[in-house]
Write an enzyme that holds these catalytic residues in place. Structure first.
Site, PDB file in Angstrom:
ATOM      1  N   HIS A   1       0.813  -1.216   0.000  1.00  0.00           N
ATOM      2  CA  HIS A   1       0.000   0.000   0.000  1.00  0.00           C
ATOM      3  C   HIS A   1       0.846   1.267   0.000  1.00  0.00           C
ATOM      4  O   HIS A   1       0.291   2.369  -0.061  1.00  0.00           O
ATOM      5  CB  HIS A   1      -0.962   0.009   1.182  1.00  0.00           C
ATOM      6  CG  HIS A   1      -2.202  -0.790   0.950  1.00  0.00           C
ATOM      7  ND1 HIS A   1      -3.381  -0.234   0.504  1.00  0.00           N
ATOM      8  CD2 HIS A   1      -2.441  -2.119   1.068  1.00  0.00           C
ATOM      9  CE1 HIS A   1      -4.303  -1.177   0.377  1.00  0.00           C
ATOM     10  NE2 HIS A   1      -3.755  -2.337   0.716  1.00  0.00           N
TER      11      HIS A   1
ATOM     12  N   ASP B   1      -7.456  19.651 -10.976  1.00  0.00           N
ATOM     13  CA  ASP B   1      -7.414  20.674  -9.930  1.00  0.00           C
ATOM     14  C   ASP B   1      -8.062  20.212  -8.630  1.00  0.00           C
ATOM     15  O   ASP B   1      -8.113  20.952  -7.658  1.00  0.00           O
ATOM     16  CB  ASP B   1      -8.096  21.957 -10.416  1.00  0.00           C
ATOM     17  CG  ASP B   1      -9.568  21.727 -10.766  1.00  0.00           C
ATOM     18  OD1 ASP B   1     -10.026  20.556 -10.730  1.00  0.00           O
ATOM     19  OD2 ASP B   1     -10.247  22.715 -11.097  1.00  0.00           O
TER      20      ASP B   1
ATOM     21  N   GLU C   1     -15.584  16.455 -19.461  1.00  0.00           N
ATOM     22  CA  GLU C   1     -14.750  15.605 -18.606  1.00  0.00           C
ATOM     23  C   GLU C   1     -15.522  14.364 -18.174  1.00  0.00           C
ATOM     24  O   GLU C   1     -14.950  13.274 -18.059  1.00  0.00           O
ATOM     25  CB  GLU C   1     -14.293  16.386 -17.377  1.00  0.00           C
ATOM     26  CG  GLU C   1     -13.217  17.413 -17.662  1.00  0.00           C
ATOM     27  CD  GLU C   1     -12.848  18.220 -16.440  1.00  0.00           C
ATOM     28  OE1 GLU C   1     -11.665  18.568 -16.305  1.00  0.00           O
ATOM     29  OE2 GLU C   1     -13.747  18.506 -15.629  1.00  0.00           O
TER      30      GLU C   1
ATOM     31  N   ASN D   1     -28.065  21.661 -10.488  1.00  0.00           N
ATOM     32  CA  ASN D   1     -28.264  23.115 -10.586  1.00  0.00           C
ATOM     33  C   ASN D   1     -28.117  23.640 -12.014  1.00  0.00           C
ATOM     34  O   ASN D   1     -28.122  24.848 -12.225  1.00  0.00           O
ATOM     35  CB  ASN D   1     -27.292  23.845  -9.657  1.00  0.00           C
ATOM     36  CG  ASN D   1     -25.839  23.510  -9.974  1.00  0.00           C
ATOM     37  OD1 ASN D   1     -25.556  22.775 -10.914  1.00  0.00           O
ATOM     38  ND2 ASN D   1     -24.935  24.053  -9.178  1.00  0.00           N
TER      39      ASN D   1
ATOM     40  N   ASP E   1     -25.666  24.018 -14.116  1.00  0.00           N
ATOM     41  CA  ASP E   1     -24.598  24.975 -14.412  1.00  0.00           C
ATOM     42  C   ASP E   1     -23.557  24.405 -15.368  1.00  0.00           C
ATOM     43  O   ASP E   1     -22.513  25.014 -15.598  1.00  0.00           O
ATOM     44  CB  ASP E   1     -23.914  25.428 -13.120  1.00  0.00           C
ATOM     45  CG  ASP E   1     -23.222  24.266 -12.403  1.00  0.00           C
ATOM     46  OD1 ASP E   1     -23.443  23.095 -12.798  1.00  0.00           O
ATOM     47  OD2 ASP E   1     -22.470  24.533 -11.445  1.00  0.00           O
TER      48      ASP E   1
ATOM     49  N   GLU F   1     -21.946  14.146  -5.405  1.00  0.00           N
ATOM     50  CA  GLU F   1     -23.390  13.972  -5.577  1.00  0.00           C
ATOM     51  C   GLU F   1     -23.682  12.850  -6.569  1.00  0.00           C
ATOM     52  O   GLU F   1     -24.655  12.109  -6.428  1.00  0.00           O
ATOM     53  CB  GLU F   1     -24.022  15.282  -6.053  1.00  0.00           C
ATOM     54  CG  GLU F   1     -24.001  16.389  -5.007  1.00  0.00           C
ATOM     55  CD  GLU F   1     -24.675  17.659  -5.500  1.00  0.00           C
ATOM     56  OE1 GLU F   1     -25.160  17.656  -6.644  1.00  0.00           O
ATOM     57  OE2 GLU F   1     -24.710  18.642  -4.744  1.00  0.00           O
TER      58      GLU F   1
END
Length: 723
Positions: free
Chosen positions: A224, A657, A666, A697, A699, A706
Site C-alpha cells: 500500500h 485541480d 470531462e 443546478n 450549471d 453527488e
C-alpha cells in the site's frame, strides 16, 4: 441429579460456543473475500491504465496525459529542485497553533507531534510536511534495499505489522512498549497508509522518528506504499482533503518517498522481514542490487527501456538473476509480465505470478479463456495466461479483441519488478509448491517447501511477514518458520480482530504482545462482538449481491427449470421463484467467485420456502437506491453502482485541480475510459441523459460526490432506524 445438570449445561455451552465459532469464521471469510476482490479490481484497473499509457496516444478523445500524472512519474513537469524551492516559499502564519518543525529534528519536535495528534489538534502545516518529506527522501536515498540489524547493540527489537491509518493503534503500541530510540528500536513492516483516516498522521510520526533515530526506526515498504493503491483505498483522498492547496505536491513527493523505502530487513543474519512474502524466484542477492526507486508503483510494470540491452551487461556485474538450480528451481527469465499476458514460445511458464492473471472468470470483463492449470515438473502450478491467441499474439484484456501486439522478451526492469511484486504481494499456503495468488490477483502463494528452500539457502531461521489480517493479531505457519504479524486492531469492524507486535531478543525467540483499541469492545460480551462484526459483514455481502443483481437472476433462472413463481404485469413479484439450496449456492458462487460457505450463509441472506428451497429473489428485497434516477435505464444504474469505485478513481485522475467538479466533457471522457476498461459500450446519448440528470443546478458541471451519492444503496432497515 447435580452431575446430570452439569453435563447438560456443559453440552449446551459447547453447542453455544460452536455456533458462535461458526458465525465468527464465516464473518471472517466474508470480510477477507470482499477485501481481496477489491484488490483484484484494482489490479485489473491498473493493468488497463498501464496498457493505455504504453501503447496508445489517445482513446476516444481522452489522452493518457489525464492519468499519467499518477501512473507515470516521468511525466511530472515539476522538477525536484522546483519542488524544494516551492515549499521554502510557503509562509506559516503566526496564528498557526500546531507543531512547528525545524531540522535536524529533536525529541521536543516528536513529542509535540505526538501530543498534537493525540489531542486531535490542528494538522501539521503543509510547509513542515513538505520539508519533512524532502528530508526523509534524502535520508532514504542513502539506505540499501535490505537493512541488516543486530540485537547485540540492544536488548530487543520490536516488529510491527500493518497499521493502515489507525493512529490509535500506533499510539497504544508506543504507550505499552515505549517510544522509538536507539535503545528501543522498531521495524514497521509496511502498509502504514490507506483504509484508516489517520494515515497522514502516521507517516508524519514514523518519518519524524526515522530522522531523529536512524538506528532506532526502520521502515519496510508494503504493497500500500503505492500511489496507485492509494487512489482506491483512501490515502489520496485523505491528503487532498487535509491539504487541498498543496495536496498534489505532497502526493508527488510521497511517490518518491514510498519508492525509496527499503524492501526487507534481516536481523542477526537469521530473521528475514518482508511485507508480503517470497516466491520460488526470490533471490535476496539480486534484490540487493535493484534500483528500487525506479518502481513508483508495484502495480505498474516498467516500460521497455531503449538501452535495456546495455543495462543487461551492467546488471550482471552487480547481481546475477536466479538460474536453473539442481533442485529444479527455474530461472526468473521464464517469467513474463502477466499484465502483458504474453505466451511463452517454449510452452513453459513460471509458477509464481507478479500480477496474477488467474483472476476468476466472472471477475473479468473481456472474453478470456481459462487455461490448463496442470502441475509442472517441480510440483508448482504454472501461471495462467489470461488471453492468449493460438498464434502466439498477445490479446489485450479490457479492450476490443482485435487489438494485438507481438510478444517480446521481458526487459531487465521487468524482471526486477517481478521480484519486488512477489515480496510485497505474496501469501503463504499450507500445501507445497508455488502458484499464482489468484485470490488477491498479485504475487504468489508459497508453500512450506519454498520457505524451507530459501531459509536454507541464506542460512536463515525464520521469515516474519505481515500483509494479512489475523484475528489474534498474529499467526504461525510452515512449522513455525513463517510468522504473520498484523498491528491494526478492529480492522474490519469494531471487535473483529486484535492487533499485535513481536519482540525479538538475542535468542531470536519471538514474544507476542496483543491488544485491542476500543472503548466499547471491553464492555461487550463475546456474542455481542460477534454479532456486530457479523452484521457488518452480511451488510457488505448483500450490497455485493445487489451489485450483481442481473447476473445473479440470470444464473438463478438457469436452475429454475420449472419456472416457478409468477410475475405481475408491472414487474412486481406476485409469487416467489425458488431453487434448491445447492443450485442457489452454485449460482451465487459462479457469479461472485468469493469462495464462501454459501450453504451456511443461506439462512442469513435469503428466505426459505416451506419445502426448504430458496426464494432466490428475496436476497434483493431489503436494498434499494436512495435516489433512483428514473431517466436512466436500470442496467446502466446497476453497472454504475457496481463499478462506482473504479469510476471514482478515473474521475480523480481527470480532475486535475481536485475541485470535486467536472465538466460535461470531462464526464464523457471519464465514461470513455470507464467503458473501455469494462469492455462494454453505452450510447453517448445515454451518457448525456445521465449527465443532465446529475447536473442538479444546471450549471454545466457535475459535483462528483453527488454523482456517487446518487448510486448509493440503502438498506431498508437502516432507513427505518433513521426515521
Amino acid at each position: 441429579t447435580a452431575i446430570k445438570a452439569a453435563v447438560l449445561i456443559q453440552r449446551w455451552y459447547r453447542r453455544y460456543m460452536a455456533r458462535i465459532e461458526i458465525r465468527r469464521r464465516y464473518t471472517w471469510s466474508i470480510f477477507q473475500s470482499i477485501e481481496y476482490a477489491g484488490e483484484q479490481d484494482q489490479l485489473q484497473l491498473s493493468s488497463f491504465f498501464t496498457f493505455m499509457l504504453d501503447n496508445f496516444t489517445h482513446l476516444g478523445g481522452a489522452s493518457p496525459d489525464l492519468i499519467s500524472q499518477f501512473l507515470d512519474p516521468t511525466s511530472d513537469p515539476m522538477k525536484e529542485e522546483g519542488r524544494a524551492a516551492k515549499y521554502e516559499k510557503i509562509e506559516v502564519p503566526d496564528s498557526y497553533p500546531g507543531p512547528r518543525l525545524s531540522f535536524p529534528l529533536t525529541v521536543a519536535h516528536t513529542n509535540a507531534l505526538l501530543r498534537a495528534f493525540k489531542q486531535k489538534q490542528q494538522q501539521l502545516h503543509a510547509r513542515y510536511l513538505l520539508q519533512l518529506l524532502h528530508e526523509t527522501k534524502k535520508f532514504l536515498k542513502k539506505l540499501p534495499n535490505i537493512i541488516h540489524l543486530s540485537t547485540s547493540y540492544t536488548k530487543e527489537i520490536t516488529i510491527c505489522g500493518d497499521l493502515h491509518g489507525k493512529l490509535d493503534d500506533l499510539l497504544l503500541i508506543f504507550y505499552k512498549n515505549g517510544l522509538p530510540s536507539t535503545a528501543n528500536p522498531y521495524v514497521f513492516n509496511g502498509d502504514f497508509v490507506d483504509r484508516g483516516n489517520k494515515s497522514v498522521e502516521i507517516i508524519i510520526i514514523l518519518f519524524a522518528f526515522l530522522l531523529l533515530y536512524p538506528n532506532g526506526m526502520h521502515l519496510n515498504r508494503g504493497n500500500h506504499e503505492d500511489h496507485t493503491m492509494n487512489l482506491r483505498y483512501g490515502f489520496t483522498k485523505e491528503v487532498m482533503q487535509k491539504y487541498r492547496s498543496h495536496g498534489r505536491e505532497i502526493l508527488l513527493l510521497l511517490q518518491d518517498v514510498f519508492s525509496l523505502l527499503p524492501l526487507a530487513t534481516i536481523i542477526d543474519n537469521k530473521v528475514l522481514i518482508v511485507h508480503g512474502g517470497i516466491s520460488d524466484m526470490t533471490d535476496l542477492d539480486y534484490l540487493a542490487s535493484i534500483e528500487r526507486q525506479k518502481f513508483k508503483s508495484a502495480l505498474r510494470p516498467p516500460r521497455m527501456s531503449i538501452d535495456s540491452s546495455q543495462d543487461k551487461g551492467r546488471r550482471q556485474t552487480k547481481g546475477q538473476l536466479p538460474a536453473q538450480s539442481s533442485d529444479g528451481h527455474r530461472s526468473i527469465s521464464t517469467r513474463y509480465s502477466s499484465n502483458h499476458l504474453m505466451k511463452q514460445s517454449s510452452g513453459e511458464s513460471s509458477s509464481s505470478s507478479s500480477l496474477s492473471s488467474s483472476i476468476p472468470k466472472s471477475r473479468r470483463m473481456s472474453n478470456i479463456q481459462e487455461k490448463d492449470t496442470s502441475t509442472t515438473s517441480n510440483g508448482c502450478n504454472p501461471l495462467y495466461d489470461r488471453s492468449i491467441s493460438p498464434t502466439g499474439i498477445m490479446e489485450v484484456p479490457f479492450l476490443d479483441s482485435d487489438i494485438t501486439i507481438t510478444p517480446r522478451v521481458p526487459s531487465w526492469e521487468e524482471m526486477e519488478w517481478k521480484q519486488i511484486v512477489d515480496l510485497l504481494w505474496s501469501d503463504p499456503k499450507n500445501q507445497n509448491g508455488c502458484s499464482p495468488n489468484s485470490f488477491r490477483g498479485g504475487g504468489c502463494y508459497f508453500g512450506p517447501d519454498v520457505t524451507l528452500r530459501l531459509l536454507k539457502k541464506y542460512r536463515l531461521k525464520m521469515l516474519i511477514r505481515s500483509h494479512e489480517c489475523k484475528q489474534e493479531g498474529y499467526e504461525l505457519c510452515h512449522d513455525g518458520q513463517v510468522i504473520t504479524i498484523f498491528s491494526a486492531s478492529n480492522y474490519y469492524e469494531e471487535g473483529s480482530n486484535r492487533g499485535a507486535y513481536i519482540k525479538l531478543g538475542p535468542d531470536l525467540v519471538p514474544r507476542f504482545y496483543q491488544y485491542q483499541v476500543s472503548k466499547f469492545t471491553r464492555r461487550m460480551t463475546l456474542q455481542q462482538r460477534v454479532s456486530v462484526a457479523e452484521g457488518s459483514a452480511l451488510k457488505s455481502l448483500r450490497e455485493k449481491l445487489y451489485a450483481h443483481r442481473s447476473e445473479l437472476i440470470a444464473a438463478f433462472k438457469q436452475h429454475d427449470i420449472s419456472n416457478t413463481g409468477k410475475w405481475h404485469c408491472s414487474n412486481v413479484l406476485e409469487d416467489y421463484r425458488t431453487v434448491s439450496t445447492s443450485d442457489w449456492a452454485s449460482a451465487v458462487e459462479s457469479v461472485l467467485c468469493l469462495d464462501l460457505p454459501w450453504r451456511t450463509l443461506r439462512s442469513r441472506l435469503v428466505r426459505l420456502a416451506p419445502d426448504g428451497s430458496v426464494e432466490y429473489l428475496s436476497c434483493f428485497e431489503d436494498l434499494h437506491m436512495e435516489q433512483p434516477i428514473k431517466e436512466v435505464t436500470p442496467s446502466l444504474v446497476e453497472m454504475l453502482y457496481r463499478y462506482r469505485t473504479d469510476l471514482e478513481i478515473i474521475f480523480n485522475m481527470i480532475d486535475k485541480d481536485h475541485s470535486g467538479l467536472i465538466s460535461m466533457e470531462e464526464f464523457r471522457q471519464t465514461w470513455r475510459l470507464f467503458s473501455s476498461h469494462l469492455h462494454t459500450h453505452v450510447d453517448d446519448a445515454a451518457i448525456d441523459d445521465l449527465a443532465r440528470c446529475i447536473d442538479f443546478n444546471k450549471d454545466g458541471s457535475i459535483d462528483f460526490n453527488e454523482f456517487l451519492e446518487a448510486f448509493r444503496v440503502v438498506h431498508k432497515l437502516d432507513s427505518k432506524v433513521k426515521h
